[in-house]
Design a protein around this motif. Structure first.
Motif, PDB file in Angstrom:
ATOM      1  N   PHE A  55      -4.729  -8.002  -0.863  1.00 41.66           N
ATOM      2  CA  PHE A  55      -5.930  -7.475  -0.199  1.00 41.66           C
ATOM      3  C   PHE A  55      -7.074  -8.479  -0.313  1.00 41.66           C
ATOM      4  CE2 PHE A  55      -9.530  -4.739   0.650  1.00 41.66           C
ATOM      5  CZ  PHE A  55      -9.036  -3.835   1.572  1.00 41.66           C
ATOM      6  N   TRP A  56      -7.193  -9.072  -1.492  1.00 44.46           N
ATOM      7  CA  TRP A  56      -8.237 -10.071  -1.747  1.00 44.46           C
ATOM      8  C   TRP A  56      -8.057 -11.270  -0.818  1.00 44.46           C
ATOM      9  CZ3 TRP A  56     -12.220  -9.263  -5.138  1.00 44.46           C
ATOM     10  CH2 TRP A  56     -13.066 -10.335  -5.347  1.00 44.46           C
ATOM     11  N   ALA A  67     -14.971  -8.469  -1.194  1.00 42.83           N
ATOM     12  CA  ALA A  67     -14.095  -9.617  -0.994  1.00 42.83           C
ATOM     13  C   ALA A  67     -14.589 -10.538   0.126  1.00 42.83           C
ATOM     14  CB  ALA A  67     -12.671  -9.158  -0.697  1.00 42.83           C
ATOM     15  N   SER A  68     -15.430  -9.981   1.020  1.00 44.33           N
ATOM     16  CA  SER A  68     -15.925 -10.758   2.163  1.00 44.33           C
ATOM     17  C   SER A  68     -17.079 -11.687   1.810  1.00 44.33           C
ATOM     18  CB  SER A  68     -16.397  -9.816   3.297  1.00 44.33           C
ATOM     19  OG  SER A  68     -15.361  -8.967   3.654  1.00 44.33           O
ATOM     20  N   LEU A  72      -5.774  10.919  -7.520  1.00 52.75           N
ATOM     21  CA  LEU A  72      -4.403  10.933  -7.002  1.00 52.75           C
ATOM     22  C   LEU A  72      -3.431  11.383  -8.090  1.00 52.75           C
ATOM     23  CD1 LEU A  72      -2.468  10.367  -4.650  1.00 52.75           C
ATOM     24  CD2 LEU A  72      -2.255   8.027  -5.456  1.00 52.75           C
ATOM     25  N   PHE A  97      -0.750  -5.679  -4.727  1.00 54.42           N
ATOM     26  CA  PHE A  97      -1.508  -5.173  -3.582  1.00 54.42           C
ATOM     27  C   PHE A  97      -2.934  -5.716  -3.575  1.00 54.42           C
ATOM     28  CE2 PHE A  97      -4.607  -1.998  -2.091  1.00 54.42           C
ATOM     29  CZ  PHE A  97      -4.299  -2.030  -0.736  1.00 54.42           C
ATOM     30  N   HIS A  98      -3.591  -5.671  -4.738  1.00 50.46           N
ATOM     31  CA  HIS A  98      -4.985  -6.126  -4.788  1.00 50.46           C
ATOM     32  C   HIS A  98      -5.121  -7.630  -4.578  1.00 50.46           C
ATOM     33  CE1 HIS A  98      -5.960  -2.046  -6.249  1.00 50.46           C
ATOM     34  NE2 HIS A  98      -7.012  -2.291  -5.501  1.00 50.46           N
ATOM     35  N   LEU A 104       0.838  -1.206   0.000  1.00 54.01           N
ATOM     36  CA  LEU A 104       0.000   0.000   0.000  1.00 54.01           C
ATOM     37  C   LEU A 104       0.872   1.254   0.000  1.00 54.01           C
ATOM     38  CD1 LEU A 104      -2.833   1.325   0.288  1.00 54.01           C
ATOM     39  CD2 LEU A 104      -2.535   1.189   2.751  1.00 54.01           C
ATOM     40  N   VAL A 126       1.223   3.737  -3.355  1.00 60.78           N
ATOM     41  CA  VAL A 126       0.811   5.151  -3.311  1.00 60.78           C
ATOM     42  C   VAL A 126       2.003   6.054  -3.619  1.00 60.78           C
ATOM     43  CG1 VAL A 126      -0.053   6.977  -1.796  1.00 60.78           C
ATOM     44  CG2 VAL A 126      -1.143   4.749  -1.760  1.00 60.78           C
ATOM     45  N   TRP A 142       4.258   0.814 -11.137  1.00 60.67           N
ATOM     46  CA  TRP A 142       3.053   1.030 -10.339  1.00 60.67           C
ATOM     47  C   TRP A 142       1.945   0.026 -10.691  1.00 60.67           C
ATOM     48  CZ3 TRP A 142      -1.890   2.628 -11.942  1.00 60.67           C
ATOM     49  CH2 TRP A 142      -2.805   2.744 -10.882  1.00 60.67           C
ATOM     50  N   PHE A 199     -14.309  -2.548  -1.323  1.00 57.00           N
ATOM     51  CA  PHE A 199     -13.485  -3.704  -1.687  1.00 57.00           C
ATOM     52  C   PHE A 199     -13.562  -4.773  -0.600  1.00 57.00           C
ATOM     53  CE2 PHE A 199      -9.726  -6.179  -2.666  1.00 57.00           C
ATOM     54  CZ  PHE A 199      -9.651  -6.112  -4.039  1.00 57.00           C
ATOM     55  N   TRP A 200     -13.535  -4.329   0.640  1.00 59.28           N
ATOM     56  CA  TRP A 200     -13.619  -5.228   1.787  1.00 59.28           C
ATOM     57  C   TRP A 200     -14.949  -5.992   1.784  1.00 59.28           C
ATOM     58  CZ3 TRP A 200      -9.610  -5.983   5.151  1.00 59.28           C
ATOM     59  CH2 TRP A 200      -9.877  -6.805   6.247  1.00 59.28           C
ATOM     60  N   TRP A 236      -9.003  12.776  -2.341  1.00 65.08           N
ATOM     61  CA  TRP A 236      -8.458  11.447  -2.625  1.00 65.08           C
ATOM     62  C   TRP A 236      -8.474  10.549  -1.385  1.00 65.08           C
ATOM     63  CZ3 TRP A 236      -3.938   9.124  -0.664  1.00 65.08           C
ATOM     64  CH2 TRP A 236      -3.734   7.840  -1.172  1.00 65.08           C
ATOM     65  N   TYR A 238      -6.425 -11.338   2.030  1.00 68.66           N
ATOM     66  CA  TYR A 238      -6.619 -10.908   3.414  1.00 68.66           C
ATOM     67  C   TYR A 238      -8.105 -10.765   3.753  1.00 68.66           C
ATOM     68  CZ  TYR A 238      -5.601  -8.475   7.770  1.00 68.66           C
ATOM     69  OH  TYR A 238      -5.511  -8.142   9.095  1.00 68.66           O
ATOM     70  N   ALA A 239      -8.865 -10.190   2.807  1.00 69.00           N
ATOM     71  CA  ALA A 239     -10.302  -9.971   3.050  1.00 69.00           C
ATOM     72  C   ALA A 239     -11.107 -11.263   2.956  1.00 69.00           C
ATOM     73  CB  ALA A 239     -10.849  -8.946   2.050  1.00 69.00           C
ATOM     74  N   SER A 240     -10.525 -12.297   2.281  1.00 67.29           N
ATOM     75  CA  SER A 240     -11.240 -13.560   2.093  1.00 67.29           C
ATOM     76  C   SER A 240     -11.187 -14.479   3.316  1.00 67.29           C
ATOM     77  CB  SER A 240     -10.671 -14.324   0.888  1.00 67.29           C
ATOM     78  OG  SER A 240     -10.723 -13.533  -0.250  1.00 67.29           O
TER      79      SER A 240
END
Lengths: 154, 154
Positions: free
Chosen positions: A148-149, B152-153, B95, A144-145, A88, A92, A137, B148-149, B137, A151-153
């Protein structure tokens, strides 16, 4: 945690990290050689950001390679949250650095047409460095995504 | 889908959307009044990006308000993926616009010290517009990650 393509400790994840390291290093090298005669804050920021990105991706590539070799699982909640936080921050910073440098390059190349006036300002070289930082980038955004996917799963 | 604070159709989500609309509109207004005498690509891009952001946030705020009033559920997979896509596009554009304008403002204010030379370049005004775009932003990034959370949940 479900194993997802491109996640930590997978072959696709390793390829992504190597790609990030190579493009960030290339962007930093081109920018550093170009800024010898022309100092601008945005260009220094891009070099610093790409240096950070290359370091981060290099160590993660080493960790992924080690995990693949010794069949270790890197997709634990603690490790994934660590990768997530690092990705993250670097994502950024990379986008911010790429865009601020792009703003300055467009200003010189299009708005004030400085490329034709001053020979020491190499628009092509700066443009290549900025393009490489955008490539970096995109790759870090994918990493990152995916993290994140995962982690959120949970 | 689990209800998360700041998600679509919640009071916190509505406050976030109103905040995004207000800061994007303020940034666009300050930039548009400042660029009357000083045209730069990065500044035009910031105005366009903030206009898009303000429009997107305004319509979402209306949808959230309607959902709260008539007790409709906006956290369905299709709607959340729609909000997610829009937030991703606007967050990246915001951004990018903020950073490219910041790069040009720093160039003028610090590198070539143009603020002291040309009275028509209002560094303070451009700085305020850029700061407001960063505030926008941060808010859109929060909205995106909440969506997203939730997505993904599932």
């Amino acid at each position: 945690m479900s194993k997802i393509i491109g996640g930590p400790g997978t072959v696709c994840g390793l390829i992504l990290r190597i790609g990030q390291f190579l493009s960030a290093s290339a962007s930093m090298s081109v920018m550093l050689t170009a800024t010898e005669s022309y100092n601008r804050t945005a260009f220094h920021y891009l070099s610093a950001s790409m240096c950070l990105q290359a370091t981060w991706s290099f160590w993660l590539a080493c960790a992924y390679l080690s995990a693949l070799k010794y069949k270790k699982d890197l997709q634990t909640p603690i490790l994934v949250s660590l990768f997530l936080g690092g990705d993250l921050v670097t994502a950024v910073l990379s986008l911010a650095a790429a865009c601020s440098s792009a703003g300055v390059v467009v200003l010189y190349a299009k708005d004030v047409e400085c490329c034709d006036v001053h020979d020491q300002f190499s628009c092509l070289r700066y443009g290549v460095a900025v393009a490489l930082s955008f490539v970096t980038w995109v790759q870090i955004a994918v990493s990152f995504h995916v993290s994140f996917w995962i982690y959120a799963s949970v």
